[in-house]
Scaffold this motif. Sequence first.
Motif, short mmCIF file in Angstrom:
data_model
loop_
_atom_site.label_atom_id
_atom_site.label_comp_id
_atom_site.label_asym_id
_atom_site.label_seq_id
_atom_site.Cartn_x
_atom_site.Cartn_y
_atom_site.Cartn_z
N HIS A 37 0.84 -1.20 0.00
CA HIS A 37 0.00 0.00 0.00
C HIS A 37 0.88 1.24 0.00
O HIS A 37 1.09 1.87 1.02
N ARG A 38 1.39 1.57 -1.17
CA ARG A 38 2.32 2.70 -1.31
C ARG A 38 1.58 4.02 -1.12
O ARG A 38 0.49 4.20 -1.65
N SER A 41 0.32 5.75 -4.31
CA SER A 41 -0.63 5.07 -5.19
C SER A 41 -1.66 6.09 -5.66
O SER A 41 -2.23 6.82 -4.86
N GLY A 42 -1.90 6.11 -6.92
CA GLY A 42 -2.88 7.05 -7.46
C GLY A 42 -4.29 6.54 -7.30
O GLY A 42 -4.53 5.39 -6.93
N GLU A 43 -5.24 7.40 -7.60
CA GLU A 43 -6.64 7.02 -7.54
C GLU A 43 -6.90 5.90 -8.55
O GLU A 43 -6.41 5.93 -9.67
N ALA A 45 -5.84 2.83 -8.21
CA ALA A 45 -4.77 1.84 -8.18
C ALA A 45 -5.33 0.50 -7.72
O ALA A 45 -6.30 0.43 -6.96
N PRO A 48 -4.77 0.15 -3.16
CA PRO A 48 -4.91 1.57 -2.80
C PRO A 48 -3.99 1.99 -1.66
O PRO A 48 -3.57 1.17 -0.84
#
Length: 105
Positions: A37-38, A41-43, A45, A48
Motif C-alpha cells: 500500500h504505497r 498510489s494514485g486514484e 490503483a 490503494p
Amino acid sequence: MKQCLLMMFCVCALVEDIPAAQEAWASASAQACLGCHRPDSGEGAVIPALDLPAELLAQRMLAYRTGALGGTVMPRIARGYSVAELRALAAFFDRDRSRDDHVDK
C-alpha cells in the motif's frame, strides 16, 4: 509489603507508557502494510494507499478479518491481527494522513 508497593509502582509506570508503546508498535507494523500500500498510489490503483479516515479504514480491515469483504491476500493478513491491533493501525494511518494534509507543498 515493600515488594507489593514496588510491584504496584512498576505496574503504574508501565501503564503510563502504554500509548507510547502502542504508537511504536503501530509504526513498526505499518511498515509491513507499506510494502504493498504505497503512499504514492494514485486514484484507481489496484492496491490503494491507506489514506482513509481511521473509522472507515478500521471498518474495512475488520470486514477483511471477518470475511465480509473478500480478497486473495487481505483476509489472510487481517485474520493475523486482533481487533485492537487493526484499530491501532487504522488510527496510525489516519494520524499519518493528517500530518501529510498539514505539510506545505
